[in-house]
Each structure stands twice: as structure tokens, then as C-alpha cells.
Motif scaffolding. Structure first.
Motif, short mmCIF file in Angstrom:
data_model
loop_
_atom_site.label_atom_id
_atom_site.label_comp_id
_atom_site.label_asym_id
_atom_site.label_seq_id
_atom_site.Cartn_x
_atom_site.Cartn_y
_atom_site.Cartn_z
N THR A 49 0.84 -1.19 0.00
CA THR A 49 0.00 0.00 0.00
C THR A 49 0.88 1.24 0.00
OG1 THR A 49 -1.61 1.27 1.28
CG2 THR A 49 -0.11 -0.14 2.51
N THR A 50 0.29 2.36 -0.34
CA THR A 50 1.02 3.63 -0.29
C THR A 50 1.01 4.23 1.10
OG1 THR A 50 -0.98 4.88 -0.84
CG2 THR A 50 0.42 4.16 -2.67
N ARG A 51 0.25 3.66 2.01
CA ARG A 51 0.05 4.23 3.34
C ARG A 51 -0.34 5.70 3.20
NH1 ARG A 51 4.75 1.38 3.99
NH2 ARG A 51 6.02 3.28 4.16
N SER A 52 -1.47 5.90 2.59
CA SER A 52 -1.93 7.25 2.27
C SER A 52 -2.00 8.13 3.51
CB SER A 52 -3.32 7.18 1.61
OG SER A 52 -3.82 8.48 1.38
N SER A 53 -1.58 9.39 3.33
CA SER A 53 -1.62 10.36 4.42
C SER A 53 -2.56 11.51 4.08
CB SER A 53 -0.20 10.90 4.69
OG SER A 53 0.33 11.48 3.51
N GLN A 54 -3.49 11.28 3.18
CA GLN A 54 -4.39 12.34 2.75
C GLN A 54 -5.25 12.87 3.89
OE1 GLN A 54 -6.87 11.23 -0.52
NE2 GLN A 54 -7.77 13.26 -0.76
N LEU A 55 -5.59 11.99 4.85
CA LEU A 55 -6.41 12.43 5.97
C LEU A 55 -5.69 13.44 6.85
CD1 LEU A 55 -8.08 9.06 7.04
CD2 LEU A 55 -9.13 10.95 5.79
N TYR A 56 -4.36 13.39 6.86
CA TYR A 56 -3.59 14.31 7.70
C TYR A 56 -3.44 15.69 7.06
CZ TYR A 56 -2.21 9.93 9.94
OH TYR A 56 -2.22 8.72 10.57
N GLU A 57 -3.30 15.72 5.72
CA GLU A 57 -3.10 16.98 5.02
C GLU A 57 -3.45 16.77 3.56
OE1 GLU A 57 -1.64 20.26 2.84
OE2 GLU A 57 -1.03 18.18 2.53
N SER A 58 -4.29 17.64 3.01
CA SER A 58 -4.73 17.45 1.62
C SER A 58 -4.47 18.66 0.73
CB SER A 58 -6.23 17.13 1.59
OG SER A 58 -7.00 18.19 2.16
N ARG A 59 -4.20 19.82 1.31
CA ARG A 59 -4.04 21.02 0.50
C ARG A 59 -2.80 20.92 -0.40
NH1 ARG A 59 -1.25 25.72 1.03
NH2 ARG A 59 -0.48 25.07 3.09
N LEU A 60 -1.65 20.63 0.18
CA LEU A 60 -0.44 20.47 -0.61
C LEU A 60 -0.48 19.21 -1.45
CD1 LEU A 60 2.34 21.54 1.93
CD2 LEU A 60 1.57 22.78 -0.08
N LEU A 61 -1.06 18.15 -0.89
CA LEU A 61 -1.13 16.89 -1.62
C LEU A 61 -1.93 17.03 -2.90
CD1 LEU A 61 -0.35 13.87 -1.47
CD2 LEU A 61 -2.55 13.46 -0.37
N ARG A 62 -2.95 17.88 -2.88
CA ARG A 62 -3.80 18.08 -4.04
C ARG A 62 -3.01 18.66 -5.22
NH1 ARG A 62 -7.19 21.32 -1.84
NH2 ARG A 62 -8.34 19.67 -0.77
N ILE A 63 -1.93 19.35 -4.91
CA ILE A 63 -1.09 19.95 -5.95
C ILE A 63 0.09 19.03 -6.28
CG2 ILE A 63 0.36 21.93 -6.54
CD1 ILE A 63 -1.31 23.58 -4.59
N ALA A 64 0.77 18.55 -5.25
CA ALA A 64 2.01 17.81 -5.43
C ALA A 64 1.81 16.44 -6.08
CB ALA A 64 2.72 17.64 -4.09
N SER A 65 0.77 15.73 -5.66
CA SER A 65 0.58 14.38 -6.16
C SER A 65 0.30 14.32 -7.66
CB SER A 65 -0.55 13.69 -5.38
OG SER A 65 -0.69 12.35 -5.80
N PRO A 66 -0.66 15.10 -8.19
CA PRO A 66 -0.85 15.08 -9.65
C PRO A 66 0.38 15.57 -10.41
CG PRO A 66 -2.74 16.06 -8.55
CD PRO A 66 -1.67 15.93 -7.52
N LEU A 67 1.06 16.59 -9.88
CA LEU A 67 2.25 17.12 -10.55
C LEU A 67 3.32 16.04 -10.66
CD1 LEU A 67 3.54 19.68 -11.72
CD2 LEU A 67 4.43 20.17 -9.43
N PHE A 68 3.53 15.31 -9.59
CA PHE A 68 4.55 14.26 -9.60
C PHE A 68 4.14 13.08 -10.49
CE2 PHE A 68 5.84 10.15 -7.75
CZ PHE A 68 7.19 10.21 -8.00
N HIS A 69 2.92 12.59 -10.32
CA HIS A 69 2.51 11.39 -11.04
C HIS A 69 2.36 11.62 -12.54
CE1 HIS A 69 1.44 10.01 -6.93
NE2 HIS A 69 1.72 8.82 -7.43
N PHE A 70 1.75 12.73 -12.93
CA PHE A 70 1.62 12.99 -14.36
C PHE A 70 2.98 13.31 -14.98
CE2 PHE A 70 -2.89 13.88 -13.24
CZ PHE A 70 -3.47 12.98 -14.12
#
Length: 283
Positions: A49-70
Motif C-alpha cells: 500500500t502507499t500508506r496514504s496520508s491524505q487524511l492528515y493533510e490534503s491542500r499540498l497533496l492536491r497539488i504535489a501528487s498530480p504534478l509528480f505522477h503525471f
């Protein structure tokens, strides 16, 4: 030393280190990658699993995750196009080396910068968000170091080609033939040995990344939830038993009947919303 003729290239003196790095190490990497993934899936499915941390913080993740994955998807596509497709094929369809080089630098540069920006933002988020940092293991930290190094060295080779211009190294004559030769078990060691040090370093760090891949959270890439694209529709349920505007009378009557039977008032809660297939099965 061993001397090999490499087509239009001059004779290359190969050391034992060249043979180990460009003939033995790639196959060791494949064995560890495949064997480690099988072992992980068999004995550690709970940790797959990725051990998702979205529940802890989502504002930065919403930007960083798509930028990195795409960005990473674009980088992978660029590597596939540059390493797997021979130069003779692109020339056969009328694509000049200058045109290919320009597009490779443009797209590769944008993808590399985007991927690097995404991973740096993810690291910043993980370091500055308390709960996310507390959930970060030593395994994660080591993985981030190797992954970031691979992206940095790849971007380095791309930017170096820009500054070198026409005198830049053409990896399609060295690294690409070596890469394809691995699949027919005849490694073109001499081709890879003639590549610049920057390409050697990028390749070695890339192989190190694949060696640790099965033992880190990166393993989740092998089980991407592609089935989400083809799964059936989701049956939603209403939150109220009381009839709402537009709610079928049959459901209202069922709720009232149940309340009379139990002698209690109808309570707010989850109740099934009728669907065509559900209604058909219940007949």
C-alpha cells in the motif's frame, strides 16, 4: 582488458568493472525486482500500500501528487520512446535528428521539472506536517533519496544536452542500443562504456531505484486501480427514512409500516434507494 569493435565507433577497451556494471548488474536488478515483488505480494499483502496520508493533510497533496505522477508518466513515456524505438525507425518516417532532439529536450525538460517539483513538494509536505512526518519510516526516507537522485540526474543529462547543443552526446547511439541488447541477452557493453559519466550515473541510480522498488511503498505502482475505470455503477442510499420531495410512495409506506410494527417512530438513517435491478430481483 578486452577490446571490442562497436560498429562505426572505434575499438573500446573494456575493464572488468564495465562488464560487471553493464552486463551483470542489469540482470541482477531484474531478478531482485521480479523476485522481490513476488515475495512481497506473497508474504506482505497487508503492507502492499502507499500508506496514504491524505487524511492528515490534503491542500499540498492536491497539488504535489498530480504534478509528480503525471510528470512521471511523461518521463516514462519519454524513456520508452528514446530507448526502445531505434533511431533508424524515426528517420525512416521522416523525423530528422534535430527535430527529435528539440522535442525530446522540450518535453523531457518540462516533464523532468514537473516531476522534480512534485517530489520536492511532497518531501516538504512530509517534513513540515507533523502527523505525516511521524508516519514516515526510515524505508520511506531512503526511497525518497534514491527517487529524487534519479530524477535529478536524469534532468541533469537533459539540461546538459541543451547547453552542449550540436556537440551534445547522442544517447540513441550508445545507451539505447545497450538497453535493447539486454532483452536479447547480448549486452552491448562497449556502447554503454562510451557514454558520458552523467549517463552512467543516471543509469546506476535508476537501477538502484528498481532494486529497492519491491521493498518500498513504490510497489503500489504494480497494482494501480485501473479496474476503477470499468467497475459498475455505485448504488447510493438515502440518509432519511422520511419521505423527501420526489421520493416514491412505496418507500414511504415501507417506512411507516415498519414503524407501526415495532411501535416506534420512524428514525432518520440510511435506507435503500430503489434501483431497477434491485426491484427486479425482489419480485
Amino acid at each position: 582488458m578486452l577490446s571490442f569493435e562497436t560498429g562505426p565507433r572505434a575499438a573500446v577497451d573494456l575493464t572488468a568493472l564495465d562488464i560487471v556494471l553493464w552486463s551483470v548488474l542489469p540482470y541482477v536488478m531484474v531478478v531482485v525486482l521480479v523476485g522481490g515483488s513476488i515475495w512481497r505480494y506473497k508474504y506482505d499483502q497487508f503492507g502492499w500500500t502507499t500508506r496514504s496520508s491524505q487524511l492528515y493533510e490534503s491542500r499540498l497533496l492536491r497539488i504535489a501528487s498530480p504534478l509528480f505522477h503525471f510528470g512521471l508518466l511523461a518521463v516514462i513515456a519519454g524513456h520508452f520512446f528514446g530507448l526502445v524505438i531505434p533511431m533508424a525507425w524515426t528517420q525512416a518516417v521522416g523525423m530528422s535528428q534535430e527535430f527529435y532532439h528539440f522535442n525530446a529536450l522540450l518535453v523531457g525538460g518540462i516533464a523532468g521539472v514537473g516531476t522534480l517539483g512534485g517530489i520536492l513538494l511532497l518531501i516538504y509536505r512530509r517534513r513540515t506536517t507533523g502527523p505525516v512526518f511521524m508516519a514516515t519510516t526510515k524505508n520511506d526516507k531512503g526511497m525518497y533519496v534514491v527517487l529524487t537522485a534519479a530524477i535529478l540526474f536524469g534532468l541533469w543529462t537533459t539540461l546538459a544536452s541543451v547547453f552542449e547543443g550540436e556537440h551534445g552526446h547522442n544517447y540513441r547511439e550508445t545507451v539505447a542500443p545497450w538497453f535493447r541488447s539486454l532483452f536479447i541477452f547480448q549486452p552491448d557493453i562497449a556502447a554503454m562504456a562510451t557514454a558520458p559519466f552523467s549517463f552512467h550515473l543516471h543509469t546506476l541510480v535508476g537501477m538502484a531505484l528498481f532494486v529497492i522498488w519491491p521493498f518500498t511503498r513504490l510497489v503500489h505502482a504494480f497494482t494501480a486501480p485501473l479496474h476503477y475505470l470499468f467497475r459498475p455503477y455505485i448504488v447510493y442510499r438515502s440518509r432519511d427514512r422520511d419521505r423527501r420531495p420526489g421520493q416514491p410512495k412505496r418507500q414511504e409506506a415501507a417506512g411507516v409500516s415498519a414503524a407501526r410494527t415495532t411501535g416506534t417512530a420512524a428514525r432518520r438513517g440510511w435506507s435503500a434507494v430503489g434501483t431497477r435491478d434491485r426491484d427486479t430481483r425482489n419480485r
